[in-house]
Design a protein around this motif. Sequence first.
Motif, PDB file in Angstrom:
ATOM      1  N   PRO A 190       0.813  -1.228   0.000  1.00 41.88           N
ATOM      2  CA  PRO A 190       0.000   0.000   0.000  1.00 41.88           C
ATOM      3  C   PRO A 190       0.843   1.272   0.000  1.00 41.88           C
ATOM      4  O   PRO A 190       0.450   2.273  -0.620  1.00 41.88           O
ATOM      5  N   ILE A 191       2.005   1.236   0.647  1.00 44.72           N
ATOM      6  CA  ILE A 191       2.859   2.434   0.651  1.00 44.72           C
ATOM      7  C   ILE A 191       3.333   2.743  -0.770  1.00 44.72           C
ATOM      8  O   ILE A 191       3.265   3.885  -1.240  1.00 44.72           O
ATOM      9  N   VAL A 192       3.778   1.717  -1.500  1.00 47.34           N
ATOM     10  CA  VAL A 192       4.261   1.951  -2.871  1.00 47.34           C
ATOM     11  C   VAL A 192       3.107   2.457  -3.743  1.00 47.34           C
ATOM     12  O   VAL A 192       3.262   3.407  -4.518  1.00 47.34           O
ATOM     13  N   LEU A 193       1.927   1.845  -3.583  1.00 52.30           N
ATOM     14  CA  LEU A 193       0.796   2.244  -4.434  1.00 52.30           C
ATOM     15  C   LEU A 193       0.280   3.640  -4.068  1.00 52.30           C
ATOM     16  O   LEU A 193      -0.118   4.407  -4.942  1.00 52.30           O
ATOM     17  N   GLN A 194       0.302   3.981  -2.783  1.00 52.47           N
ATOM     18  CA  GLN A 194      -0.083   5.352  -2.394  1.00 52.47           C
ATOM     19  C   GLN A 194       0.880   6.356  -3.021  1.00 52.47           C
ATOM     20  O   GLN A 194       0.474   7.420  -3.494  1.00 52.47           O
ATOM     21  N   HIS A 195       2.156   5.992  -3.048  1.00 52.66           N
ATOM     22  CA  HIS A 195       3.152   6.873  -3.690  1.00 52.66           C
ATOM     23  C   HIS A 195       2.839   7.012  -5.187  1.00 52.66           C
ATOM     24  O   HIS A 195       2.797   8.131  -5.724  1.00 52.66           O
ATOM     25  N   LEU A 196       2.582   5.889  -5.845  1.00 52.00           N
ATOM     26  CA  LEU A 196       2.327   5.943  -7.296  1.00 52.00           C
ATOM     27  C   LEU A 196       1.005   6.647  -7.604  1.00 52.00           C
ATOM     28  O   LEU A 196       0.831   7.188  -8.691  1.00 52.00           O
ATOM     29  N   ALA A 197       0.089   6.662  -6.626  1.00 49.97           N
ATOM     30  CA  ALA A 197      -1.177   7.389  -6.814  1.00 49.97           C
ATOM     31  C   ALA A 197      -1.019   8.873  -6.468  1.00 49.97           C
ATOM     32  O   ALA A 197      -1.998   9.616  -6.480  1.00 49.97           O
ATOM     33  N   GLY A 198       0.192   9.283  -6.109  1.00 52.41           N
ATOM     34  CA  GLY A 198       0.459  10.701  -5.865  1.00 52.41           C
ATOM     35  C   GLY A 198       0.252  11.132  -4.424  1.00 52.41           C
ATOM     36  O   GLY A 198       0.259  12.332  -4.118  1.00 52.41           O
ATOM     37  N   LEU A 199       0.093  10.174  -3.498  1.00 48.55           N
ATOM     38  CA  LEU A 199      -0.207  10.533  -2.106  1.00 48.55           C
ATOM     39  C   LEU A 199       1.032  10.577  -1.203  1.00 48.55           C
ATOM     40  O   LEU A 199       0.938  10.987  -0.050  1.00 48.55           O
ATOM     41  N   ARG A 200       2.170  10.101  -1.707  1.00 49.13           N
ATOM     42  CA  ARG A 200       3.429  10.151  -0.938  1.00 49.13           C
ATOM     43  C   ARG A 200       4.536  10.570  -1.895  1.00 49.13           C
ATOM     44  O   ARG A 200       4.502  10.167  -3.056  1.00 49.13           O
ATOM     45  N   GLN A 312      -2.338  -5.946  -8.805  1.00 49.85           N
ATOM     46  CA  GLN A 312      -3.418  -5.417  -9.670  1.00 49.85           C
ATOM     47  C   GLN A 312      -4.668  -5.115  -8.854  1.00 49.85           C
ATOM     48  O   GLN A 312      -5.293  -4.063  -9.001  1.00 49.85           O
ATOM     49  N   SER A 313      -5.046  -6.063  -7.990  1.00 45.60           N
ATOM     50  CA  SER A 313      -6.277  -5.855  -7.209  1.00 45.60           C
ATOM     51  C   SER A 313      -6.101  -4.690  -6.243  1.00 45.60           C
ATOM     52  O   SER A 313      -7.014  -3.881  -6.045  1.00 45.60           O
ATOM     53  N   ALA A 314      -4.912  -4.603  -5.635  1.00 48.73           N
ATOM     54  CA  ALA A 314      -4.658  -3.496  -4.694  1.00 48.73           C
ATOM     55  C   ALA A 314      -4.682  -2.161  -5.431  1.00 48.73           C
ATOM     56  O   ALA A 314      -5.222  -1.170  -4.930  1.00 48.73           O
ATOM     57  N   TRP A 315      -4.146  -2.129  -6.651  1.00 48.39           N
ATOM     58  CA  TRP A 315      -4.096  -0.874  -7.426  1.00 48.39           C
ATOM     59  C   TRP A 315      -5.498  -0.401  -7.787  1.00 48.39           C
ATOM     60  O   TRP A 315      -5.818   0.783  -7.738  1.00 48.39           O
ATOM     61  N   LYS A 316      -6.360  -1.364  -8.122  1.00 49.38           N
ATOM     62  CA  LYS A 316      -7.749  -1.021  -8.439  1.00 49.38           C
ATOM     63  C   LYS A 316      -8.396  -0.297  -7.237  1.00 49.38           C
ATOM     64  O   LYS A 316      -9.103   0.693  -7.390  1.00 49.38           O
TER      65      LYS A 316
END
Length: 323
Positions: A190-200, A312-316
């Motif tokens: 979740p930390i990596v995906l939050q970063h890639l979503a622009g949140l970190r 993939q599921s987490a990114w969705k």
Amino acid sequence: MILIVGGAGYIGSHVVKELVKEEQVVVLDNLSTGHIEAVDEKVTFIHGDLGNEADLRTLFSEYAFNGVMHFAANSLVGESVSNPQKYYANNIVSTLTLLEVMLDNNVNNFIFSSTAATYGIPKVEIINESVETNPINPYGKSKLMVEQILEDYAAAYGLNYVTLRYFNAAGADETAEIGESHNPETHLIPIVLQHLAGLREQVSIFGNDYDTPDGTCIRDYIHVTDLAKAHIVALQSLIDGKNKTATYNLGNGLGYSVKEVIEICEYVTGLKANVEMTKRRRGDPARLVASSNKIYEELGWKAERNLEQIIQSAWKWHQHPKY
Ligand SMILES: NC(=O)c1ccc[n+]([C@@H]2O[C@H](COP(=O)([O-])OP(=O)(O)OC[C@H]3O[C@@H](n4cnc5c(N)ncnc54)[C@H](O)[C@@H]3O)[C@@H](O)[C@H]2O)c1
Ligand SMILES: O=c1ccn([C@@H]2O[C@H](COP(=O)(O)OP(=O)(O)O[C@H]3O[C@H](CO)[C@@H](O)[C@H](O)[C@H]3O)[C@@H](O)[C@H]2O)c(=O)[nH]1
């Protein structure tokens, strides 16, 4: 009718979502880290604390439960070192209250959320259930102590239980209606995906000097829906009388390094991460990879989703988090 304690949390809410397809479910949660929005609308939700014996007695007098699944715990390793009292009180003392009320009401089937942290720093590459347990922090110790209590209660009071030692839970339900939302978030995916979503702003890799091929820690990531299905077969094994007591590891059996996880997140999202190397986080073992052969041989369960599908599921979910 099944009671799910901690059913508003990350793993508990995914188990609820699977279990309501076939069972009536009551969720008890104090919402200390869980989310009411994560609880399936078809269940009865009780806002309450596991440590409140009077409330538990009322609950057990109102419903005839066939079994209890217990997810409620505090589970931040670092906090458990600085504030062990919180961990021993919530993870052990409250569990003793629950077990006492269960047994007084002749509810004997219990599924317990344990952890790979009970193994500490194992000496072997692939961990099966007979590997020595040697937890190195109060969180892991609190879980192992409950495991030992369950063993004694089974022998003395006829409790039936399955202990499930999860490796690294990750991913989100396929509908993306529920997902992993901890605050603070400490888990890698979740930390990596939050970063890639622009949140970190960036992702830190905690140490690249471990004795592993690329120097970063290796973990075994397991999809939360695969975990959910394991709970259902474990509960069924108690209800059928196939198991009286059992302990199972739940993992994929494959290890991925921190660097590899970040690369797969980049591949799935098509985005590039800004990564910095920092020093080791205290208490991280270099490698934790499960053998889940025992539960496959005894109950026919195995993980079905690989790391790419997990991410993939987490990114969705992370693109449109609902809570
Ligand atoms: N997430 C992982 O990778 C992982 C790995 C191994 C083991 N576990 C274990 O699995 C379980 C669930 O983990 P999670 O990641 O879903 O955690 P979580 O924090 O999302 O869920 C825990 C839930 O329990 C509730 N809760 C806590 N104390 C309570 C109390 N006293 N009374 C009522 N409700 C209470 C919280 O509000 C929350 O909804 C925990 O026992 C954890 O130790 C998790
Ligand atoms: O920002 C971050 C976060 C994590 N990591 C690393 O990523 C790996 C995985 O870390 P994390 O996602 O925090 O999981 P674990 O520390 O392996 O712990 C999880 O998995 C354990 C079982 O393996 C459970 O006991 C714990 O409850 C659960 O949090 C570890 O090497 C961390 O050092 C980083 O490098 N950067």
